[in-house]
Design an enzyme around this catalytic site. Structure first.
Site, PDB file in Angstrom:
ATOM      1  N   LYS A   1       0.854  -1.198   0.000  1.00 14.91           N
ATOM      2  CA  LYS A   1       0.000   0.000   0.000  1.00 14.91           C
ATOM      3  C   LYS A   1       0.884   1.242   0.000  1.00 14.91           C
ATOM      4  O   LYS A   1       1.936   1.259   0.662  1.00 14.91           O
ATOM      5  CB  LYS A   1      -0.906  -0.035   1.236  1.00 14.91           C
ATOM      6  CG  LYS A   1      -1.957   1.066   1.289  1.00 14.91           C
ATOM      7  CD  LYS A   1      -2.893   0.848   2.479  1.00 14.91           C
ATOM      8  CE  LYS A   1      -3.957   1.920   2.615  1.00 14.91           C
ATOM      9  NZ  LYS A   1      -4.866   1.672   3.748  1.00 14.91           N
TER      10      LYS A   1
ATOM     11  N   SER B   1      -9.747   1.712   2.889  1.00  9.45           N
ATOM     12  CA  SER B   1      -8.880   2.495   2.032  1.00  9.45           C
ATOM     13  C   SER B   1      -7.857   1.647   1.268  1.00  9.45           C
ATOM     14  O   SER B   1      -7.277   2.157   0.315  1.00  9.45           O
ATOM     15  CB  SER B   1      -8.149   3.560   2.859  1.00  9.45           C
ATOM     16  OG  SER B   1      -7.302   2.960   3.819  1.00  9.45           O
TER      17      SER B   1
ATOM     18  N   SER C   1      -9.772  -0.713   7.018  1.00  2.00           N
ATOM     19  CA  SER C   1      -9.275  -0.536   5.646  1.00  2.00           C
ATOM     20  C   SER C   1      -8.637  -1.751   5.009  1.00  2.00           C
ATOM     21  O   SER C   1      -8.435  -1.766   3.804  1.00  2.00           O
ATOM     22  CB  SER C   1      -8.262   0.599   5.608  1.00  2.00           C
ATOM     23  OG  SER C   1      -8.956   1.795   5.502  1.00  2.00           O
TER      24      SER C   1
HETATM   25  N1  GLN Z   1     -13.140   3.934   6.517  1.00  5.60           N
HETATM   26  C1  GLN Z   1     -12.418   4.295   7.682  1.00  5.60           C
HETATM   27  C2  GLN Z   1     -12.019   5.745   7.595  1.00  5.60           C
HETATM   28  O1  GLN Z   1     -12.356   6.350   6.661  1.00  5.60           O
HETATM   29  C3  GLN Z   1     -11.243   3.402   7.882  1.00  5.60           C
HETATM   30  C4  GLN Z   1     -10.028   3.816   7.193  1.00  5.60           C
HETATM   31  C5  GLN Z   1      -8.824   2.979   7.530  1.00  5.60           C
HETATM   32  O2  GLN Z   1      -8.918   1.914   8.131  1.00  5.60           O
HETATM   33  N2  GLN Z   1      -7.673   3.502   7.159  1.00  5.60           N
HETATM   34  O3  GLN Z   1     -11.399   6.276   8.436  1.00  5.60           O
END
Ligand code: GLN
Length: 492
Positions: free
Chosen positions: A79, A154, A178
């Protein structure tokens, strides 16, 4: 079998047996990426030269017959919020375009030492803020199962890449789901470990008290092997701890689950979960029963506070972590007449909408007069939720829930309804608030043919039993073996 279709463990065993080489694996992958990625957009960077150089080094280690790991020679996608030395790392933000880290994250060092081949940087929501990869400065990642849908976020690029055989396995990060949510959307397996099980050194911070580097694989065994390599204490991350290494053999040989107890919070199925998702997740409970586990419902009323608690804490930490991007130290710098103009212009132009919104929310909940009302209260509620989970886990070995209330949404749907998007994190944020490990596994398909996933939350540092349960489940089901080809994917 086509090289790219192999699992990570299969590929490594072929490489170690001399049937294939690590550079051949990279070449095969590069071709696959070239063929598919213009359409799916999983990668923001795929430096074939660099990957080949690493693959040749790995191959030398293997040829020398030294102690190489079970993932030796395997390309692993990374990532783009994990620092890779000499290779641009942007967090999918204009703010970090052109930022080339002078060092590797600990997890990258560990992959290299294990003879694995970090290969390609995957697309993501900007600074890991989002659930659809639509906040990326590089554009949305498309779901290989249906390219009019998002891959989730994400870590959408990492999950979609594994699903489309554009990666054998991948690293993501999980601050609030994410890793697990895009895995569920794309039909792959993902683990968010216990807070502290994996070093965060070199993971570009979003909300430091919640996040972990997570692993994504084609099945639980691959996920276990990758987790085994990256976990452990790191002197450079004082929140990391040493724990017993994962015993891959007992994961792979895990058969029945006799004597194990699974708790299913009834409150998780009130309200907003799609009926398709609920039914499919319940069918996984029957699979566990057939494996000898006991499963029962229990009540976890605090769940309704999870999303607000998560967003208050995550935004507060984000506002502090992102204050370092001022145009002076890293990446992008906008012109300005005074120093203050440089700060303002850089941050105005460098950050996207979602990052700006969270910085403002975070500053608000931390400001004098509101701190007690929001931030402090969120921390208190975090304590209560953590206590409730640890209490439930005295009785249950695993807590089972959906990963997300719906399957992957259409592109444009999530971003146009941010509240709905935040509420979609209800099941995943729980593991981040409590610091507990959670494993997401494929468990079927909706009526529209989109993948559905469920998660098991385990006891702190209970990754081993979680992965064992995951492997037992995958021994008797074939959801994880289903591929997008020939199903909904129009372009595969
Ligand atoms: N969807 C969550 C957020 O927007 C989780 C994001 C993540 O785990 N980086 O913060």
């Amino acid at each position: 079998m086509e090289i790219v279709k192999l699992t990570a463990l299969e590929l490594s065993s072929k490489i170690r047996a001399g049937e294939l080489t690590a550079p051949e694996a990279v070449e095969a992958l590069a071709q696959r990426v070239k063929a598919l990625d213009d359409s799916l957009n999983c990668y923001v960077g795929f430096d074939v030269e660099k990957a080949l150089e690493r693959a040749e080094n790995a191959q030398k280690m293997i040829n020398a017959g030294g102690a190489v790991s079970l993932l030796a020679g395997v390309p692993i996608a990374v990532k783009d919020n994990i620092c890779t030395k000499g290779e641009e790392t942007t967090c999918a933000s204009n703010m970090l375009k052109g930022f080339v880290p002078p060092y590797n994250a600990t997890v990258i060092e560990k992959l290299l030492a294990a003879g694995a081949v970090p290969c390609g940087k995957t697309n993501m929501d900007e600074f890991a803020m989002g659930s659809t990869t639509e906040t990326s400065a590089f554009g949305v990642v498309k779901n290989p199962w249906n390219t009019s849908c998002v891959a989730g976020g994400s870590s959408g690029g990492s999950a979609a890449a594994v699903a489309a055989d554009e990666a054998f396995a991948a690293l993501g990060s999980d601050t609030g789901g994410s890793v697990r949510q895009p895995c569920a959307f794309c039909n792959v397996t993902g683990l968010k470990s216990t807070y502290g099980a994996v070093s965060r050194y070199g993971l570009i911070a979003y909300a430091s008290s919640l996040e972990q580097v997570g692993v994504i694989g084609k099945n639980a065994a691959d996920t276990a092997a990758l987790f085994g390599i990256i976990s452990g204490r790191d002197e450079r991350d004082l929140t990391s701890v040493s724990s017993a290494p994962v015993d891959l053999n007992s994961v792979i040989n895990a058969a029945d689950l006799k004597g194990k107890k699974i708790g299913i919070p009834t409150d998780f199925f009130d309200g907003a979960v799609d009926s398709d998702v609920a039914e499919t997740v319940f069918s996984s409970v029957e699979v566990f029963r057939s494996l000898g586990a006991e499963a029962e419902h229990f009540s976890m009323p605090l769940v309704r506070y999870a999303v607000p608690v998560y967003y208050v804490i995550a935004c507060a930490e984000a506002s502090s972590n992102l204050s370092r991007y001022d145009g002076v130290k890293y990446g992008f710098r906008a012109a300005g007449e005074t120093l203050n103009d440089v700060y303002v212009n850089t941050r105005s132009q460098g950050f996207g909408q979602e990052a700006k919104k969270r910085i403002m929310l975070g500053n608000f909940v931390l400001s004098g007069g509101y701190y007690d009302e929001y931030y402090k209260k969120a921390l208190q509620a975090k304590g209560l939720i953590t206590a409730a989970f640890n209490d439930a886990l005295k009785k249950y070995d695993y807590i089972l829930s959906p990963v997300a209330p719906s399957t992957a949404m259409k592109i444009g749907q999530g971003i146009s309804n941010p509240l709905q998007m935040y509420l979609g994190d209800v099941y995943t944020v729980m593991a981040n608030i409590t610091g507990l490990p959670a494993l997401a596994l494929p468990c079927g398909f909706s009526r529209g043919g989109m993948p559905v996933g469920f998660q098991l939350i385990g006891r702190a540092f209970g990754e081993q039993p979680l992965l064992e349960a995951g492997n037992s489940f995958q021994r008797v089901t074939d959801y994880h073996l289903q591929k997008p080809e020939g199903r909904c994917a129009d372009e595969l």
